[in-house]
Design an enzyme around this catalytic site. Structure first.
Site, PDB file in Angstrom:
ATOM      1  N   GLU A 122      43.038 -23.959  18.703  1.00 33.75           N
ATOM      2  CA  GLU A 122      43.262 -22.648  19.319  1.00 33.75           C
ATOM      3  C   GLU A 122      42.933 -21.450  18.428  1.00 33.75           C
ATOM      4  O   GLU A 122      43.819 -20.688  18.023  1.00 33.75           O
ATOM      5  CB  GLU A 122      44.715 -22.556  19.802  1.00 33.75           C
ATOM      6  CG  GLU A 122      45.089 -23.658  20.779  1.00 33.75           C
ATOM      7  CD  GLU A 122      46.485 -23.491  21.376  1.00 33.75           C
ATOM      8  OE1 GLU A 122      47.252 -22.680  20.857  1.00 33.75           O
ATOM      9  OE2 GLU A 122      46.786 -24.166  22.378  1.00 33.75           O
ATOM     10  N   GLU A 157      45.963 -30.751  24.907  1.00 34.86           N
ATOM     11  CA  GLU A 157      47.370 -30.388  25.120  1.00 34.86           C
ATOM     12  C   GLU A 157      47.578 -29.948  26.549  1.00 34.86           C
ATOM     13  O   GLU A 157      46.739 -29.260  27.125  1.00 34.86           O
ATOM     14  CB  GLU A 157      47.810 -29.199  24.240  1.00 34.86           C
ATOM     15  CG  GLU A 157      48.104 -29.527  22.814  1.00 34.86           C
ATOM     16  CD  GLU A 157      48.470 -28.292  21.997  1.00 34.86           C
ATOM     17  OE1 GLU A 157      49.116 -27.364  22.538  1.00 34.86           O
ATOM     18  OE2 GLU A 157      48.104 -28.266  20.816  1.00 34.86           O
TER      19      GLU A 157
END
Ligand code: PNW
Length: 438
Positions: free
Chosen positions: A160, A345
């Protein structure tokens, strides 16, 4: 479903604890947790889930779940306590034990090289804002892949970049807690470069390596169809997603956002060729969709968050909207054509209660089910999604939210460190058992 990887994910600072053990030096999260008011309840990762000591027990839980793969991250400051240079054998040994323990249980280890815990000593030298960070990371990548590459084939360079660059360095909501556009833009650029430069190094050290990067995609929506709001959506998505995806796949930053940056970008000749080094897979983390409205007062993205009323939300306040997931997968596939996609995720936090040793988390099960359906929908339309990692194995240190938000399939009692499977853990286990044998 054959050839589909079922997994579960964690990250180092969120679970390991033992921050002063094994030769580990402090990371930017140790520092950030000391900032008054930065973390709910003044929590920190000093102990977390004590995974550093309990990793065997945790590997047993993963084995019990029956997943194929375990995605975890490595704490840079356990491996290179000075950020660069001296390799700390104790750190290497810890991850060797973890990797060997996973393999012995028939679980494939997936390494995330950077899940936000930069050694503080490197932040003191400017962190990701300093272009030298590209060399620091490639050195780290070389050490990791030389040491673990004989047993680990799946490598994720960064988790991220949006959170690292925008949340950590523009909005100041995560470590290192900086609020500066110029810094944030440099951070994003150097992370992308560090990613691109490390890909060939990993390939050189790891036979049959599969290398990718994980982005979190949180698509924007609006409450109106006003042209200003629709433009706001385009700009917000551009800043949050295209800013990373475009250079990774198309060799440039999105023009509509570049035009809004009031200074020269820190790009050197040849950078985009490095950033766009072909990868084997794209990792996508999806949790929710954003709802925004135009706000010309805000820069560089003229948007503000607005609240959509009457929609289901998790304990994070995040809207539950699986159709957005399907749509983004289809869109990303069409636009960027990654070779493979892994959902690295996806999960939800709820106010879990433990009653008589049981946690009845039907909302988490529903979230899991509906998001898996959304993925299967995209897959049936030709999107090459080849795996899913549930976030997370354990309740853990949820960054600025401390221990208040619980994302685990296993409940953690932080007083005793006892782990208890939630009903969602049983659900996930059964689902994997049934789907893989079909
Ligand atoms: C991810 N957002 O972070 C991280 O990879 C995990 O470490 C974390 O525990 C998990 O999601 C749950 O939060 C995110 O604001 C943080 O859009 C913020 C956002 C999304 C993901």
């Amino acid at each position: 479903m054959k050839n589909f990887t079922w997994g579960v994910a964690t990250s180092s600072y969120q679970i390991e604890g033992a921050v002063s053990e094994g030769g580990r030096s402090p990371s930017i999260w140790d520092t950030y947790c000391q900032v008054p008011g930065a973390i709910v309840n003044g929590d920190n990762g000093d102990i977390a889930c004590d995974h550093y000591h309990r990793y065997n027990e945790d590997l047993d839980l993963i084995k019990w779940l029956g997943v194929d793969a375990y995605r975890f991250s490595i704490a840079w400051s356990r491996i290179l306590p000075d950020g660069v240079g001296r390799v700390n054998k104790e750190g290497i040994d810890f991850y060797n034990r973890l990797i060997d323990g996973a393999l012995a249980r028939g679980i494939q280890p997936w390494i995330t090289m950077y899940h936000w815990d930069l050694p503080q000593i490197l932040q003191d030298r400017g962190g990701w804002c300093n272009r030298e960070s590209v060399d620091w990371f490639t050195e780290y990548a070389d050490v990791l892949s030389q040491n673990f590459g004989d047993r680990v084939t799946n490598w994720i360079t960064f988790n991220e970049p949006l959170c690292i660059a925008w949340i950590g360095n523009l909005w100041g909501g995560m470590a290192p807690g900086i609020r500066d556009l110029n810094t944030a833009v440099k951070v994003a650029h150097h992370i992308l470069l560090a990613h691109g430069k490390s890909v060939p190094i990993i390939r050189r050290n790891v036979k049959l390596a599969k290398v990718g990067i994980t982005l979190n995609i949180t698509p924007s929506s609006t409450l109106t169809e006003n042209p200003e709001d629709l433009l706001a959506v385009a700009l917000n998505d551009s800043w949050d997603h295209e800013w990373f995806l475009d250079p990774l796949f198309a060799k440039e930053y999105p023009k509509k956002m570049v035009d809004r940056i009031p200074f020269e970008l820190p790009i050197h000749l040849g950078d985009f060729d490095i950033i766009a080094t072909p990868i084997d897979f794209l990792g996508i983390n999806y949790y929710f969709r954003q709802t925004i409205a135009a706000d010309p007062e805000i820069s560089p993205v003229p948007v503000k968050d607005v609240k959509r009323i009457g929609v289901p939300r998790t304990a994070m306040g995040w809207e539950i909207h699986p159709p957005t997931f399907t749509k983004l997968l289809i869109n990303i596939n069409q636009k960027y054509k990654p070779k493979e996609i892994f959902i690295t995720e996806n999960g939800s936090a709820w106010n879990d209660l433990i009653i008589d040793e049981k946690i009845k988390d039907s909302e988490r099960i529903e979230y899991l089910q509906s998001h898996l359906d959304a993925i299967l929908d995209a897959k049936s339309k030709g999107v090459p999604i080849n795996g899913y990692f549930a976030w997370s194995l354990l309740d853990n240190f949820e960054w600025a939210y401390g221990y208040e938000k619980r994302f685990g399939l296993f409940y953690v009692d932080y007083q005793t460190q006892k782990r208890t499977p939630k009903e969602s853990a049983f659900y996930y286990r059964d689902l994997i058992l049934n789907r893989t044998t079909r």
